[in-house]
Each structure stands twice: as structure tokens, then as C-alpha cells.
Motif scaffolding. Structure first.
Motif, mmCIF file in Angstrom:
data_model
loop_
_atom_site.group_PDB
_atom_site.id
_atom_site.type_symbol
_atom_site.label_atom_id
_atom_site.label_comp_id
_atom_site.label_asym_id
_atom_site.label_seq_id
_atom_site.Cartn_x
_atom_site.Cartn_y
_atom_site.Cartn_z
ATOM 1 N N GLY A 1 -4.924 -7.498 7.523
ATOM 2 C CA GLY A 1 -5.374 -6.250 7.734
ATOM 3 C C GLY A 1 -3.310 -5.738 6.876
ATOM 4 O O GLY A 1 -2.973 -6.241 6.853
ATOM 5 N N TYR A 2 -3.496 -4.229 6.037
ATOM 6 C CA TYR A 2 -2.277 -4.745 5.654
ATOM 7 C C TYR A 2 -2.092 -2.792 6.206
ATOM 8 O O TYR A 2 -3.292 -2.354 5.529
ATOM 9 N N TRP A 3 -0.952 -2.217 5.852
ATOM 10 C CA TRP A 3 -0.830 -0.473 6.297
ATOM 11 C C TRP A 3 -0.150 -0.747 5.298
ATOM 12 O O TRP A 3 1.333 -0.895 5.529
ATOM 13 N N GLY A 4 0.152 0.246 5.202
ATOM 14 C CA GLY A 4 1.000 1.474 4.260
ATOM 15 C C GLY A 4 1.693 2.253 4.750
ATOM 16 O O GLY A 4 1.211 2.159 6.721
ATOM 17 N N LYS A 5 2.761 3.288 4.873
ATOM 18 C CA LYS A 5 3.651 3.511 5.405
ATOM 19 C C LYS A 5 3.270 5.344 5.014
ATOM 20 O O LYS A 5 4.210 5.575 6.594
ATOM 21 N N GLY A 6 2.452 5.732 4.832
ATOM 22 C CA GLY A 6 1.936 7.196 5.955
ATOM 23 C C GLY A 6 2.597 8.223 5.117
ATOM 24 O O GLY A 6 3.613 8.293 3.716
ATOM 25 N N THR A 7 2.025 8.871 4.475
ATOM 26 C CA THR A 7 1.815 10.825 3.602
ATOM 27 C C THR A 7 1.967 11.573 5.043
ATOM 28 O O THR A 7 0.731 11.588 5.185
ATOM 29 N N LEU A 8 2.658 12.457 5.080
ATOM 30 C CA LEU A 8 2.651 14.266 5.903
ATOM 31 C C LEU A 8 2.019 14.733 5.198
ATOM 32 O O LEU A 8 2.517 15.464 4.175
ATOM 33 N N VAL A 9 1.138 15.198 5.675
ATOM 34 C CA VAL A 9 0.402 16.087 5.524
ATOM 35 C C VAL A 9 0.600 17.144 6.540
ATOM 36 O O VAL A 9 -0.044 17.794 7.136
ATOM 37 N N THR A 10 1.137 17.930 5.720
ATOM 38 C CA THR A 10 1.110 19.750 7.094
ATOM 39 C C THR A 10 0.330 20.718 6.572
ATOM 40 O O THR A 10 -0.103 21.529 5.448
ATOM 41 N N VAL A 11 -1.252 21.686 7.365
ATOM 42 C CA VAL A 11 -1.207 22.350 7.111
ATOM 43 C C VAL A 11 -0.673 23.322 8.072
ATOM 44 O O VAL A 11 -0.867 23.646 9.895
ATOM 45 N N SER A 12 -0.250 24.610 7.675
ATOM 46 C CA SER A 12 0.373 25.432 8.197
ATOM 47 C C SER A 12 0.210 26.968 7.342
ATOM 48 O O SER A 12 0.343 27.128 5.774
ATOM 49 N N VAL B 1 -5.103 13.721 -0.970
ATOM 50 C CA VAL B 1 -4.301 11.926 -1.018
ATOM 51 C C VAL B 1 -4.595 10.380 -1.382
ATOM 52 O O VAL B 1 -5.595 10.394 -0.919
ATOM 53 N N SER B 2 -4.117 10.209 -2.089
ATOM 54 C CA SER B 2 -4.330 8.858 -2.059
ATOM 55 C C SER B 2 -3.150 7.842 -1.784
ATOM 56 O O SER B 2 -2.151 8.010 -1.539
ATOM 57 N N CYS B 3 -4.119 6.233 -2.103
ATOM 58 C CA CYS B 3 -3.328 5.407 -2.041
ATOM 59 C C CYS B 3 -3.833 4.291 -3.100
ATOM 60 O O CYS B 3 -4.947 4.225 -3.189
ATOM 61 N N SER B 4 -2.371 3.546 -3.145
ATOM 62 C CA SER B 4 -2.971 2.900 -4.406
ATOM 63 C C SER B 4 -1.865 0.890 -3.375
ATOM 64 O O SER B 4 -0.641 1.160 -3.137
ATOM 65 N N GLY B 5 -3.170 0.391 -4.224
ATOM 66 C CA GLY B 5 -2.253 -1.022 -3.536
ATOM 67 C C GLY B 5 -1.796 -2.142 -4.858
ATOM 68 O O GLY B 5 -2.726 -1.856 -6.090
ATOM 69 N N SER B 6 -0.901 -3.173 -4.549
ATOM 70 C CA SER B 6 -1.100 -4.663 -4.636
ATOM 71 C C SER B 6 -0.825 -5.551 -4.069
ATOM 72 O O SER B 6 -0.720 -5.799 -3.039
ATOM 73 N N GLY B 7 -0.922 -6.425 -5.289
ATOM 74 C CA GLY B 7 -0.260 -8.152 -4.143
ATOM 75 C C GLY B 7 -1.898 -8.369 -3.390
ATOM 76 O O GLY B 7 -1.982 -9.971 -3.159
ATOM 77 N N PHE B 8 -2.706 -7.497 -3.587
ATOM 78 C CA PHE B 8 -4.201 -8.501 -3.119
ATOM 79 C C PHE B 8 -5.012 -8.043 -3.694
ATOM 80 O O PHE B 8 -4.711 -7.122 -4.204
ATOM 81 N N THR B 9 -6.628 -8.520 -3.430
ATOM 82 C CA THR B 9 -7.614 -8.804 -4.282
ATOM 83 C C THR B 9 -8.125 -7.144 -3.459
ATOM 84 O O THR B 9 -8.778 -6.808 -2.433
ATOM 85 N N LEU C 1 0.697 -0.918 0.236
ATOM 86 C CA LEU C 1 0.288 0.232 -0.292
ATOM 87 C C LEU C 1 0.954 1.270 0.034
ATOM 88 O O LEU C 1 1.841 1.459 0.824
ATOM 89 N N VAL C 2 0.804 2.141 -1.503
ATOM 90 C CA VAL C 2 1.533 3.206 -0.989
ATOM 91 C C VAL C 2 0.958 4.438 -1.375
ATOM 92 O O VAL C 2 -0.024 4.682 -2.169
ATOM 93 N N GLU C 3 1.051 5.625 -0.266
ATOM 94 C CA GLU C 3 0.426 6.418 -0.497
ATOM 95 C C GLU C 3 1.367 7.788 -1.029
ATOM 96 O O GLU C 3 2.092 7.427 -0.628
#
Length: 117
Positions: free
Chosen positions: A105-116, A19-27, A3-5
């Protein structure tokens, strides 16, 4: 399984970001997809979730009316459109795939969102 964010970055208060998340290796189409976030010094919290076929969505009260979750099973992607962003939305955003059949369950590694400003 991956899972790649993507799509995180710096945005001003009141602005928008997707933000988007792309999955592979599973249905992908057989998994519930959920966005979580973790702000500095805080616990990870659920932001939004979408059912396998995209027909049901649920949101945390803090983001209702501002964030929209969607998915494209043909492209194995799930998106989170974030509008009217606030500094409190600053966090690392993670996507998670979970199967209500197997409990896996599977987790992605995350993507940082900064609101400033």
C-alpha cells in the motif's frame, strides 16, 4: 511511487468541493483506491473506497449520500466529490492505493479541507 492529492481548501457549510489524487510509479488500475481523513485530535478514518475497475464503491455511514468516489484509470486519478459539507467534515484527506494481490500500500501526503463559515 507517488500519490499527490489536490483540491482541498476552505468551503462554507452546505457547499461542495472535489478533491483529487494522482498516482504514478505503479500500475494504478490494479490497485484499490481509498480516501481516508483525519480531523484534528482524532484518528484517521476510512471515507470511501473504490475497486480496481471502478465497479464497486463503499462509503462510511457519515458520508453516504453526500460523497461520491470515482476513478479514471486512463488518467491514473481518483476523485472524491463532496456535497452538503458539514463542519465535521473538516480534516486532512488522504488517498491510499492498496493491492489485494501483494498487500502493498501507498499513502499520499494529504490535502486539507476546512468547512467553516
Amino acid at each position: 511511487v507517488q500519490l499527490v492529492e489536490s483540491g482541498g481548501g476552505l468551503v462554507q457549510p452546505g457547499g461542495s468541493l472535489r478533491v483529487s489524487c494522482s498516482g504514478s510509479g505503479f500500475t494504478f488500475s490494479t490497485y484499490i483506491m481509498t480516501w481516508y481523513r483525519q480531523a484534528p485530535g482524532k484518528e484517521r478514518e476510512l471515507v470511501a473506497t473504490i475497486s480496481e475497475d471502478g465497479s464497486n464503491m463503499n462509503y462510511a455511514d457519515s458520508v453516504k449520500g453526500r460523497f461520491t468516489i470515482s476513478r479514471d484509470n486512463a488518467k491514473n486519478t481518483v476523485n472524491l466529490q463532496m456535497n452538503s459539507l458539514k463542519p465535521d467534515d473538516t480534516a486532512v484527506y488522504y488517498c491510499r492505493a492498496s493491492s489485494r494481490v501483494t498487500g502493498i500500500g501507498y499513502w499520499g501526503k494529504g490535502t486539507l479541507v476546512t468547512v467553516s463559515s
